[in-house]
Design a protein around this motif. Structure first.
Motif, mmCIF file in Angstrom:
data_model
loop_
_atom_site.group_PDB
_atom_site.id
_atom_site.type_symbol
_atom_site.label_atom_id
_atom_site.label_comp_id
_atom_site.label_asym_id
_atom_site.label_seq_id
_atom_site.Cartn_x
_atom_site.Cartn_y
_atom_site.Cartn_z
ATOM 1 N N LEU A 335 -36.386 21.625 127.375
ATOM 2 C CA LEU A 335 -37.809 21.629 127.006
ATOM 3 C C LEU A 335 -38.000 22.001 125.540
ATOM 4 C CD1 LEU A 335 -39.386 23.303 130.164
ATOM 5 C CD2 LEU A 335 -39.555 20.913 129.481
ATOM 6 N N ALA A 336 -37.101 22.821 125.010
ATOM 7 C CA ALA A 336 -37.167 23.188 123.597
ATOM 8 C C ALA A 336 -36.583 22.106 122.701
ATOM 9 C CB ALA A 336 -36.431 24.499 123.369
ATOM 10 N N ARG A 337 -36.176 20.986 123.301
ATOM 11 C CA ARG A 337 -35.647 19.820 122.583
ATOM 12 C C ARG A 337 -34.363 20.136 121.822
ATOM 13 N NH1 ARG A 337 -39.004 15.610 122.901
ATOM 14 N NH2 ARG A 337 -41.189 15.990 123.431
ATOM 15 N N VAL A 338 -33.598 21.087 122.352
ATOM 16 C CA VAL A 338 -32.274 21.314 121.784
ATOM 17 C C VAL A 338 -31.388 20.105 122.061
ATOM 18 C CG1 VAL A 338 -30.210 22.763 121.890
ATOM 19 C CG2 VAL A 338 -32.489 23.803 121.985
ATOM 20 N N ASN A 339 -31.427 19.646 123.302
ATOM 21 C CA ASN A 339 -30.740 18.416 123.705
ATOM 22 C C ASN A 339 -31.327 17.996 125.045
ATOM 23 O OD1 ASN A 339 -28.834 16.466 124.753
ATOM 24 N ND2 ASN A 339 -27.380 17.206 123.220
ATOM 25 N N ARG A 340 -31.915 16.829 125.070
ATOM 26 C CA ARG A 340 -32.590 16.377 126.292
ATOM 27 C C ARG A 340 -31.613 16.157 127.443
ATOM 28 N NH1 ARG A 340 -36.390 11.439 124.849
ATOM 29 N NH2 ARG A 340 -36.721 11.622 127.100
ATOM 30 N N GLY A 341 -30.358 15.877 127.124
ATOM 31 C CA GLY A 341 -29.377 15.661 128.184
ATOM 32 C C GLY A 341 -29.029 16.900 128.968
ATOM 33 N N LEU A 342 -29.378 18.075 128.441
ATOM 34 C CA LEU A 342 -29.078 19.315 129.159
ATOM 35 C C LEU A 342 -29.850 19.427 130.457
ATOM 36 C CD1 LEU A 342 -29.038 21.838 126.166
ATOM 37 C CD2 LEU A 342 -27.082 20.831 127.342
ATOM 38 N N SER A 343 -30.969 18.749 130.552
ATOM 39 C CA SER A 343 -31.770 18.797 131.784
ATOM 40 C C SER A 343 -30.989 18.246 132.966
ATOM 41 C CB SER A 343 -33.069 18.023 131.593
ATOM 42 O OG SER A 343 -33.823 18.004 132.787
ATOM 43 N N GLY A 344 -30.293 17.132 132.753
ATOM 44 C CA GLY A 344 -29.506 16.550 133.842
ATOM 45 C C GLY A 344 -28.384 17.468 134.294
ATOM 46 N N ILE A 345 -27.713 18.122 133.341
ATOM 47 C CA ILE A 345 -26.655 19.066 133.708
ATOM 48 C C ILE A 345 -27.246 20.252 134.467
ATOM 49 C CG2 ILE A 345 -24.848 20.568 132.794
ATOM 50 C CD1 ILE A 345 -24.555 18.717 130.450
ATOM 51 N N GLY A 346 -28.465 20.666 134.062
ATOM 52 C CA GLY A 346 -29.126 21.761 134.769
ATOM 53 C C GLY A 346 -29.423 21.414 136.222
ATOM 54 N N TRP A 347 -29.894 20.188 136.455
ATOM 55 C CA TRP A 347 -30.175 19.776 137.832
ATOM 56 C C TRP A 347 -28.889 19.671 138.648
ATOM 57 C CZ3 TRP A 347 -34.470 20.376 140.194
ATOM 58 C CH2 TRP A 347 -35.676 20.316 139.497
ATOM 59 N N ALA A 348 -27.802 19.242 138.002
ATOM 60 C CA ALA A 348 -26.517 19.213 138.708
ATOM 61 C C ALA A 348 -26.095 20.628 139.109
ATOM 62 C CB ALA A 348 -25.454 18.567 137.826
ATOM 63 N N ALA A 349 -26.329 21.607 138.215
ATOM 64 C CA ALA A 349 -26.018 23.000 138.554
ATOM 65 C C ALA A 349 -26.877 23.490 139.713
ATOM 66 C CB ALA A 349 -26.223 23.887 137.321
ATOM 67 N N PHE A 350 -28.149 23.072 139.738
ATOM 68 C CA PHE A 350 -29.028 23.494 140.833
ATOM 69 C C PHE A 350 -28.582 22.905 142.172
ATOM 70 C CE2 PHE A 350 -32.772 22.823 143.531
ATOM 71 C CZ PHE A 350 -33.206 24.133 143.650
ATOM 72 N N VAL A 351 -28.154 21.644 142.164
ATOM 73 C CA VAL A 351 -27.665 21.027 143.406
ATOM 74 C C VAL A 351 -26.421 21.757 143.895
ATOM 75 C CG1 VAL A 351 -26.694 18.921 144.392
ATOM 76 C CG2 VAL A 351 -28.685 18.779 142.899
ATOM 77 N N ALA A 352 -25.541 22.148 142.953
ATOM 78 C CA ALA A 352 -24.352 22.913 143.348
ATOM 79 C C ALA A 352 -24.752 24.270 143.931
ATOM 80 C CB ALA A 352 -23.435 23.086 142.142
ATOM 81 N N PHE A 353 -25.755 24.919 143.321
ATOM 82 C CA PHE A 353 -26.259 26.190 143.849
ATOM 83 C C PHE A 353 -26.805 26.014 145.268
ATOM 84 C CE2 PHE A 353 -30.413 28.256 144.533
ATOM 85 C CZ PHE A 353 -29.997 29.564 144.749
ATOM 86 N N ALA A 354 -27.619 24.972 145.468
ATOM 87 C CA ALA A 354 -28.180 24.716 146.798
ATOM 88 C C ALA A 354 -27.090 24.409 147.807
ATOM 89 C CB ALA A 354 -29.185 23.563 146.722
ATOM 90 N N SER A 355 -26.016 23.760 147.372
ATOM 91 C CA SER A 355 -24.914 23.446 148.280
ATOM 92 C C SER A 355 -24.226 24.722 148.761
ATOM 93 C CB SER A 355 -23.906 22.537 147.579
ATOM 94 O OG SER A 355 -24.511 21.330 147.159
ATOM 95 N N ILE A 356 -24.046 25.700 147.858
ATOM 96 C CA ILE A 356 -23.437 26.970 148.257
ATOM 97 C C ILE A 356 -24.313 27.683 149.273
ATOM 98 C CG2 ILE A 356 -22.779 29.264 147.432
ATOM 99 C CD1 ILE A 356 -21.901 27.994 144.837
ATOM 100 N N VAL A 357 -25.617 27.722 149.013
ATOM 101 C CA VAL A 357 -26.538 28.352 149.959
ATOM 102 C C VAL A 357 -26.500 27.627 151.298
ATOM 103 C CG1 VAL A 357 -28.948 28.986 150.385
ATOM 104 C CG2 VAL A 357 -28.015 29.153 148.073
ATOM 105 N N ALA A 358 -26.418 26.296 151.257
ATOM 106 C CA ALA A 358 -26.390 25.513 152.498
ATOM 107 C C ALA A 358 -25.138 25.801 153.315
ATOM 108 C CB ALA A 358 -26.478 24.023 152.166
ATOM 109 N N VAL A 359 -24.007 26.012 152.640
ATOM 110 C CA VAL A 359 -22.766 26.327 153.363
ATOM 111 C C VAL A 359 -22.900 27.654 154.111
ATOM 112 C CG1 VAL A 359 -20.343 26.951 153.041
ATOM 113 C CG2 VAL A 359 -21.280 24.975 151.853
#
Length: 420
Positions: A335-359
């Motif tokens: 959001l601070a426009r450091v690099n717009r591609g970081l958003s996609g990596i952030g969502w990938a990290a969130f999916v991994a977090f949700a997967s751990i909780v799901a396990v």
């Protein structure tokens, strides 16, 4: 098809080994169906992105020649296709010809695929994403190394099982097979490079049909015997509970309490659990993992697995906390426009977090025999992780009491069971 047939006994043995104690429904759902749909999404996503990149590079080469040729192509090996910087707008007179030209300049450079560099296709694709090519390529190499290590471990497990006639052998024997497989691979690479590996793959394909014929005979006879043999899953299914806390709580309770029934606000513990699930999810996850380990150690409930150690629980909690923190940090940086591609990596990290909780949620649900499925656990933790964490923490700290039953006499002196 020869490749599939040749690998069928190997992969089949591995799936049978890791599926020990599971039902056929579990194997079909988690070993066949879920991986298939994951692979389908993976190949559709990255395959379509690669085709789109190649077509964009092809358009720039045919229309402008080498005008937009990327200046830095040091990462390209000899014989690879050309790479082009994506322009924000087309120069005259092509701007009138292609008046509807729209593009994302953050996806640059785009590269042409070349058959002489087929092993570099993936890295060409990674280099176009938001200037993070070196980082994504490094992550890709790390994942490839993990893939080969785990594949070697799986291969050693299967070869060890075959050599031991299906029995669990000593770990030294498994290490022996792992070292032997690695030595053969190194010898092949030293002798003939990648061509030797392609030759060995061809020999494997040619031997596949013979193995398949022998496999068919044994599989059909073994399945026939297995169907006639009574097993532990032949008994009627026991009823399962609904859990100590309904998942539909917290947010909906607050809404209904404020707008519909002022006296029906949720308990303070539910509100605190929901807030902890948002701002400190690792705390609830650690509490849930400890409670589950205690129940498994006590041997209560059904489908109990071996309890995890505190070190394992701590590692799981730290990993989930880092992933959750990475999600928010990367979203803020995007959001601070450091690099717009970081958003996609952030969502990938969130999916991994949700997967751990799901396990963890899946393990708790199986231990307490609560209705549900693994797919439901994943999507619940993906979209409603605060409620799911609060529910898990409450479940492991409260036992469900069986329903009280009263016996009443009917007018006809027939006893009637009334469950409260």
């Amino acid at each position: 098809w020869g490749w599939w047939i040749a690998w069928a006994p190997f992969v089949g043995t591995f799936l049978a080994r890791i599926s020990r104690g599971r039902t056929i429904a579990n194997v079909i759902a988690y070993s066949l169906t879920v991986p298939f749909f994951y692979a389908l999404v993976w190949f559709c996503t990255f395959g379509a992105a690669a085709i789109r990149m190649h077509r964009r590079a092809e358009f720039l080469e045919k229309t402008f020649g080498d005008q937009f040729l990327a200046a830095n192509q040091d990462f390209r090996p000899k014989g690879a296709g050309k790479c082009f910087d994506v322009p924000g707008s087309l120069p005259a007179p092509h701007d009138a010809t292609f008046s509807k030209y729209e593009t994302n300049t953050y996806l640059s450079p785009v590269c042409l695929f070349s058959s002489s560099d087929d092993s570099g296709y993936w890295f060409d694709l990674m280099y176009q994403f938001y200037g993070m090519g070196p980082f994504l390529s490094g992550v890709s190499i790390l994942v490839i190394v993990l893939f080969f290590v785990t594949s070697s471990d799986s291969g050693s497990l299967v070869v060890d099982l075959i050599a031991a006639n299906g029995r669990e052998a000593h770990v030294v024997q498994r290490i022996f097979w792992a070292v032997s497989e690695g030595a053969v691979a190194v010898a092949l690479l030293q002798a003939g490079g990648s061509q030797s590996l392609k030759a060995s793959a061809g020999d494997l394909n040619r031997s596949g049909p013979a193995v398949h014929g022998d496999l068919d005979v044994h599989v059909h006879s073994d399945l026939a015997r297995a169907e006639d043999r009574p097993g532990p899953h032949g008994a009627a299914r026991e009823p399962r509970g609904l859990g100590a806390a309904a998942l539909r709580g917290h947010l909906r309770d607050l809404r209904d309490g404020a707008l519909v029934r002022p006296s029906g606000f949720p308990e303070s513990g539910a509100v605190v659990g929901f807030l902890l699930g948002i701002f400190a999810p690792p705390l609830l996850l650690y509490k849930s993992a400890l409670g589950l380990a205690e129940k498994q150690a006590a041997g209560g409930g059904a489908n109990m697995a071996l309890p995890s150690s505190k070190l394992q629980d701590l590692f799981l909690v730290v990993a989930s906390g880092l992933l959750y923190l990475a999600f928010w940090v990367l979203q803020i940086l995007a959001l601070a426009r450091v690099n717009r591609g970081l958003s996609g990596i952030g969502w990938a990290a969130f999916v991994a977090f949700a997967s751990i909780v799901a396990v963890v949620r899946h393990s708790i649900r199986l231990s307490y025999r609560i209705e549900g499925s693994g797919m439901e656990d994943f999507f619940v933790c993906l979209f409603f992780f605060p409620q799911a964490l609060a529910q898990m923490a409450k479940q492991v700290t409260s036992e469900i009491q069986p329903a009280a039953t009263l016996k009443a006499e009917s007018p006809g002196n027939a006893k009637v069971d009334i469950s409260l």
